[in-house]
Design an enzyme around this catalytic site. Structure first.
Site, mmCIF file in Angstrom:
data_model
loop_
_atom_site.group_PDB
_atom_site.id
_atom_site.type_symbol
_atom_site.label_atom_id
_atom_site.label_comp_id
_atom_site.label_asym_id
_atom_site.label_seq_id
_atom_site.Cartn_x
_atom_site.Cartn_y
_atom_site.Cartn_z
ATOM 1 N N SER A 85 -2.727 -8.474 -4.398
ATOM 2 C CA SER A 85 -3.384 -7.360 -5.098
ATOM 3 C C SER A 85 -4.834 -7.148 -4.690
ATOM 4 O O SER A 85 -5.444 -6.144 -5.082
ATOM 5 C CB SER A 85 -3.306 -7.584 -6.614
ATOM 6 O OG SER A 85 -1.995 -7.372 -7.081
ATOM 7 N N LYS A 122 -5.602 -3.855 -3.241
ATOM 8 C CA LYS A 122 -5.796 -2.683 -4.089
ATOM 9 C C LYS A 122 -7.224 -2.161 -3.996
ATOM 10 O O LYS A 122 -7.502 -1.011 -4.358
ATOM 11 C CB LYS A 122 -5.450 -3.022 -5.544
ATOM 12 C CG LYS A 122 -3.952 -3.232 -5.780
ATOM 13 C CD LYS A 122 -3.654 -3.553 -7.236
ATOM 14 C CE LYS A 122 -2.134 -3.543 -7.470
ATOM 15 N NZ LYS A 122 -1.567 -4.822 -7.817
ATOM 16 N N SER A 168 -4.447 -4.341 -12.848
ATOM 17 C CA SER A 168 -3.871 -4.577 -11.519
ATOM 18 C C SER A 168 -2.525 -3.856 -11.390
ATOM 19 O O SER A 168 -1.572 -4.376 -10.823
ATOM 20 C CB SER A 168 -3.687 -6.083 -11.259
ATOM 21 O OG SER A 168 -3.465 -6.322 -9.879
#
Length: 375
Positions: free
Chosen positions: A54, A57, A114
């Site tokens: 993540s 991101k 997230s």
């Protein structure tokens, strides 16, 4: 002929401390950078492309921040949620198919929750599809100098073609802070509620009282546990990336340990004040035989506390320098060597005018040169 003037200064006696090279991390890849000076304090497999989970991101957010900055969207723009986005697994914002969600809430959903689903909403509404968005992200990363970054999706979902390096992630974090300060505050939010579900920010550095205010965690079974984190103390800011930790319980104390080390073992020091003479350069056929060399601006550097008595400086120039010389003319280079850190170079300038010598001066110099040749 090249002359070198070497001098050592700033002898300050302190209690012994571990040198920077003795410090390591249990992370499989890592980079710790002092943002204020751009100095890399610790690097481990920093250019190896690894699964970023993540943490990638942050690139999805970069693309959205660029769209905001360009005026293609604004914080109140509504993005529509597709069936594909609503059904995405993993960490979620819990969006529902058909919802129309503001860009601002999607930013919060990506940073705090997230949310994989929120990332797909952004990708589909900016590029038409997640696959096209990933291709655009990869191309943009190359233009930004992130050469070890390749994206297969908007979320960091495991994929053999989805990779980033520690250096690229730290560079990206620095970009988000410096290029989009108006949106950076979202990274400090501790919790966010959507669809009556409140989730907390996963960043373990927030709330520790060390000045942390971002950025993003990551975890998959392939990648392990990772973090792109940053903290500010006084005039200094440190950015770090660690990856490959075995658990969240291992990640949190390791990130805090690295941050504390970066702030406590290094200090920004003013080494030379503007206008200070650093050397004398030999002059050819001038009214004076030498000219002082000085720096134009204050020179500061990040210095390990354990190395403050081991800094060396040298000035190099091509000489003798023929007269006339005008004050402020760049004549050489000041080289600063700090143990365990990259060397630094700065220009040095003539501190005064030097006029050409008169006829008698020239005759004496010519005679001296002839006598040396004869001998």
């Amino acid at each position: 002929m090249r002359f070198a003037h070497l001098f050592t200064g700033f002898v300050i006696w302190l209690l012994a401390a571990l040198p920077a090279t003795a410090f390591d991390t249990i992370a499989t890849s890592a980079l710790v950078m002092d943002q204020t000076s751009g100095t890399v304090l610790l690097a481990k497999n920093e250019d190896r492309p690894v699964p970023p989970a993540s943490m990638s991101k942050l690139m999805t957010l970069n693309m959205l921040f660029e769209a905001l900055q360009d005026g293609r969207v604004n914080l109140d723009t509504k993005f529509t949620v597709s069936k594909n986005a609503s059904e995405k697994g993993g960490s979620k914002m819990f969006v529902k198919q058909g919802d129309r969600i503001s860009v601002e809430n999607l930013i919060r959903g990506i940073i705090v929750h997230s949310g994989n689903d929120a990332c797909i909403v952004v990708a589909e509404n900016l590029a038409g599809s997640e696959a096209d968005f990933a291709r655009i992200m990869t191309a943009r990363a190359r233009k930004l100098g992130m050469n070890e970054s390749t994206f297969a999706n908007a979320t960091g979902w495991p994929d053999p073609n989805h990779r980033m390096s520690a250096r690229d992630l730290v560079s990206l974090a620095n970009r988000l802070m410096t290029q989009f300060p108006e949106y950076y505050g979202y990274f400090q939010e501790r919790s966010f509620t959507w669809s009556d579900i409140t989730q907390s920010n996963r960043n373990p550095l927030l709330g520790l009282g060390i000045g942390a205010d971002g950025l993003k965690t990551g975890h998959t079974s392939e990648a392990g546990y990772g973090l792109v984190g940053t903290a500010r103390q006084g005039d200094r800011r440190v950015i770090l990336m660690i990856n490959g930790l075995q658990s969240s319980g291992e990640r949190a104390p390791e990130a805090e340990r690295l941050m504390n080390w970066a702030f406590r073992q290094f200090a920004q020091e003013t080494l030379i004040k503007a206008g200070k003479n650093v050397a004398q350069a030999e002059v050819w056929l001038g009214e004076t035989s030498t000219v002082a060399l000085e720096v134009a601006d204050d020179i500061s550097a990040l210095v390990p506390y354990s190395s403050r008595d081991s800094i060396t400086m040298s000035v190099t120039y091509d000489g003798p320098i023929p007269a006339p010389i005008k004050k402020g003319t760049e004549l050489g280079v000041l080289n600063i060597e700090i143990p365990d850190l990259p060397s630094q170079s700065y220009p040095v300038f003539a501190a005064s005018d030097v006029e050409s010598g008169g006829i008698m001066k020239r005759l004496r110099v010519s005679a001296d040169k002839l006598m040396k040749a004869l001998n």
